[in-house]
Design an enzyme around this catalytic site. Structure first.
Site, PDB file in Angstrom:
ATOM      1  N   GLU A 291      31.372 -32.309 132.497  1.00 59.06           N
ATOM      2  CA  GLU A 291      32.482 -31.375 132.777  1.00 59.06           C
ATOM      3  C   GLU A 291      32.867 -31.374 134.258  1.00 59.06           C
ATOM      4  O   GLU A 291      32.783 -30.344 134.923  1.00 59.06           O
ATOM      5  CB  GLU A 291      32.077 -29.943 132.387  1.00 59.06           C
ATOM      6  CG  GLU A 291      31.604 -29.761 130.955  1.00 59.06           C
ATOM      7  CD  GLU A 291      30.991 -28.374 130.715  1.00 59.06           C
ATOM      8  OE1 GLU A 291      30.794 -27.617 131.684  1.00 59.06           O
ATOM      9  OE2 GLU A 291      30.703 -28.063 129.552  1.00 59.06           O
ATOM     10  N   GLY A 293      35.057 -31.056 137.542  1.00 55.97           N
ATOM     11  CA  GLY A 293      36.314 -30.439 137.945  1.00 55.97           C
ATOM     12  C   GLY A 293      36.707 -30.972 139.317  1.00 55.97           C
ATOM     13  O   GLY A 293      37.542 -31.870 139.474  1.00 55.97           O
ATOM     14  N   ARG A 294      36.019 -30.438 140.316  1.00 56.78           N
ATOM     15  CA  ARG A 294      36.312 -30.777 141.709  1.00 56.78           C
ATOM     16  C   ARG A 294      36.298 -32.287 141.966  1.00 56.78           C
ATOM     17  O   ARG A 294      37.135 -32.797 142.713  1.00 56.78           O
ATOM     18  CB  ARG A 294      35.267 -30.102 142.590  1.00 56.78           C
ATOM     19  CG  ARG A 294      35.511 -30.183 144.074  1.00 56.78           C
ATOM     20  CD  ARG A 294      34.298 -29.670 144.864  1.00 56.78           C
ATOM     21  NE  ARG A 294      33.647 -28.531 144.293  1.00 56.78           N
ATOM     22  CZ  ARG A 294      33.761 -27.271 144.743  1.00 56.78           C
ATOM     23  NH1 ARG A 294      34.513 -27.011 145.784  1.00 56.78           N
ATOM     24  NH2 ARG A 294      33.098 -26.293 144.164  1.00 56.78           N
ATOM     25  N   TYR A 334      34.120 -18.088 150.630  1.00 56.63           N
ATOM     26  CA  TYR A 334      32.806 -18.750 150.683  1.00 56.63           C
ATOM     27  C   TYR A 334      32.440 -19.254 152.078  1.00 56.63           C
ATOM     28  O   TYR A 334      31.475 -20.013 152.206  1.00 56.63           O
ATOM     29  CB  TYR A 334      32.778 -19.986 149.771  1.00 56.63           C
ATOM     30  CG  TYR A 334      33.348 -19.808 148.388  1.00 56.63           C
ATOM     31  CD1 TYR A 334      32.738 -18.967 147.466  1.00 56.63           C
ATOM     32  CD2 TYR A 334      34.478 -20.513 147.990  1.00 56.63           C
ATOM     33  CE1 TYR A 334      33.251 -18.833 146.184  1.00 56.63           C
ATOM     34  CE2 TYR A 334      34.990 -20.392 146.710  1.00 56.63           C
ATOM     35  CZ  TYR A 334      34.372 -19.543 145.818  1.00 56.63           C
ATOM     36  OH  TYR A 334      34.886 -19.419 144.554  1.00 56.63           O
ATOM     37  N   CYS A 360      47.226  -9.214 156.312  1.00 55.67           N
ATOM     38  CA  CYS A 360      46.664  -8.125 157.121  1.00 55.67           C
ATOM     39  C   CYS A 360      45.211  -7.888 156.756  1.00 55.67           C
ATOM     40  O   CYS A 360      44.848  -6.856 156.176  1.00 55.67           O
ATOM     41  CB  CYS A 360      47.493  -6.861 156.925  1.00 55.67           C
ATOM     42  SG  CYS A 360      49.184  -7.138 157.430  1.00 55.67           S
ATOM     43  N   TYR A 389      40.376 -25.681 143.144  1.00 55.50           N
ATOM     44  CA  TYR A 389      40.045 -24.293 143.504  1.00 55.50           C
ATOM     45  C   TYR A 389      40.890 -23.770 144.664  1.00 55.50           C
ATOM     46  O   TYR A 389      40.399 -22.990 145.476  1.00 55.50           O
ATOM     47  CB  TYR A 389      38.543 -24.160 143.804  1.00 55.50           C
ATOM     48  CG  TYR A 389      37.671 -24.646 142.669  1.00 55.50           C
ATOM     49  CD1 TYR A 389      37.712 -24.001 141.438  1.00 55.50           C
ATOM     50  CD2 TYR A 389      36.843 -25.756 142.809  1.00 55.50           C
ATOM     51  CE1 TYR A 389      36.938 -24.454 140.368  1.00 55.50           C
ATOM     52  CE2 TYR A 389      36.066 -26.208 141.751  1.00 55.50           C
ATOM     53  CZ  TYR A 389      36.118 -25.552 140.536  1.00 55.50           C
ATOM     54  OH  TYR A 389      35.358 -26.007 139.485  1.00 55.50           O
TER      55      TYR A 389
END
Ligand code: LLP
Length: 433
Positions: A291, A293-294, A334, A360, A389
């Protein structure tokens, strides 16, 4: 080819599909980026289809011996055109909501190549998966198994299940993106699986077909994967030998890391990941699902932003941008590093600059004391590794529009794949009630 000269050796270097041409113009997979903002606006997300194809082929080649079903983790980039490009390589999808399931189907992924993960799938979402006829539900609790059994019973179906194991292996990645350790909300405790498998026999509308796991994201070392594969293999053997339960396949999850800077080289090699999988899972001789993704989309994308103002405050030089943490949240969320490249290369010596957005919030800072040539108002920058992401995490905070998304086709043609979601779009949804 890079035009960085030795006198300006500290200037940020391009990497992955990015390069400067002989005139110092930044290109993504050979396509100059600056003209795209003239046409589609700024900030702007731009993705390279060619890079995505290369990453899929890298993975397929590395894993040739196991020939896994690659299920793209749609959460990394859920644009239906990106999904369609990924699916055109025969790749399936890993989805975590009814929304992602609809997107995968809209992108042309065949249902028998879709796995449905996620820790709190609602009954309506389970029904949507059953209706579509997906390959498997990755189940994470007994309560979810009961809900799935009930939904399948109502629909006169039997649901194919993979139990997601939490192998209690430290992924050695950012704490906020670790998923496979004890105390984490994901998966089922390793030692509970044998009893659960027996208990499942009482549920007549679910069928155990696989075990699944996913220990975290952006892993740069192979060892945690190897440890987790060993545990998965032990459990699979235990179920067969002690309980007579033979699985039909194993789902090894995603998580392979990628470079976020030229200093990271080419990142962890999928060949090494495949070697660990062959060693531990190969002897079981079961079909494998993965699986990623990145790994498929991360370095395919950039987010372009403009310098609106510069200002000096105490001993800091600030570049104040038209993009904020609402458009690219990873640094605020992160403390993640995103490499930044000016769209026009400059020979001027670099100076430390703070890159901040218009939101802000004090966390709306992309980078502190980043060495860049002194940039002025109107200069444009690319945030690298923004294919995964970034657009998916964007939001409207501070009344901000969402930037458009553009896909560079493999022949270099730029295609608008999502227009900006404007203030008017947002206001109209409230005012037309
Ligand atoms: N499978 C499951 C069950 C997952 O939870 C994830 C990611 C993946 C596959 C894909 O992982 P990848 O290959 O992309 O590492 N927002 C964070 C990342 C969160 C990942 C969540 N799960 C970030 O920006 O770093």
């Amino acid at each position: 080819m890079s035009v960085v000269s030795p006198e300006n050796a500290l200037a940020p270097r391009p990497f992955g599909p990015l390069s400067y041409d002989a005139d110092g113009v930044l290109q993504l997979s050979g396509v100059p980026l600056a003209p795209l903002t003239a046409q589609y606006g700024s900030p702007l997300y731009v993705y390279s289809a060619a890079h995505i194809s290369e990453q899929i082929q890298r993975l397929q080649t590395a894993f040739a011996r196991l020939d896994p079903l690659i299920c793209y983790a749609v959460k990394a980039n859920m644009n239906t055109h990106v999904i369609a490009h990924v699916a055109s390589h025969g790749v399936g999808a890993d989805v975590v909501s009814a929304g992602e399931l609809k997107r995968a189907l809209a992108g042309g992924v065949s249902p028998e190549k879709i796995v449905f993960a996620g820790v709190a799938k609602q009954p309506t979402e389970l029904e949507a998966g059953l209706e579509a006829g997906i390959l498997q539900f990755n189940v994470e609790s007994w309560a979810e198994l009961e809900a799935l059994n009930a939904a399948a019973g109502r629909m006169g179906k039997t649901a194919p299940v993979a139990l997601r194991v939490n192998p209690d292996v430290d992924a050695h990645t950012l704490a906020k993106i670790t998923t496979g350790t004890r105390g984490n909300k994901f998966g089922l405790p390793f030692d509970d699986i044998p009893a659960l498998v027996s208990q499942m026999e009482a549920l007549s509308h679910v069928r155990l077909e696989a075990l699944a796991m996913h220990i975290g994201s952006q892993l740069l070392k192979i060892q945690p994967f190897a440890d987790a594969y060993r545990r998965l293999a032990d459990l699979t053997r235990h179920l067969a030998e002690e309980q007579g339960t033979r699985l039909q396949r194993l789902d090894m999850g995603g998580g392979l890391g990628i470079p976020y800077s030229p200093d990271d080289g080419s990142g962890p090699d999928p060949v090494d990941l495949a070697a660990a999988a062959v060693e531990h899972l190969g002897p079981l001789d079961l079909p494998i699902i993965m699986e990623p993704g990145r790994f498929l989309v991360g370095n395919a994308g950039v987010m372009i932003a403009d310098v609106v103002y510069t200002k000096n405050s105490y001993d800091h030089r600030f570049l104040l941008l038209n993009a904020g943490m609402n458009d690219l949240m990873r640094p605020a969320l992160y403390d993640a590093y995103h490499h930044v490249l000016p769209l026009m290369h400059s020979e001027v010596a670099t100076v430390p600059q703070d890159l901040a957005g218009p939101i802000c919030e004090s966390t709306d800072v992309f980078a502190k004391q980043r060495l860049l040539p002194p940039l002025d108002e109107g200069a444009q920058l690319a945030f690298c590794t923004a294919g995964a992401y970034c657009a998916v995490l964007a939001n409207h905070y501070n009344g901000r529009a969402l930037p458009a998304e553009v896909l560079l086709e493999s022949d270099g043609t730029a295609r608008l794949i999502r227009p900006a979601i404007s203030d008017e779009d947002m206001i109209a949804r409230e005012q037309t009630l």
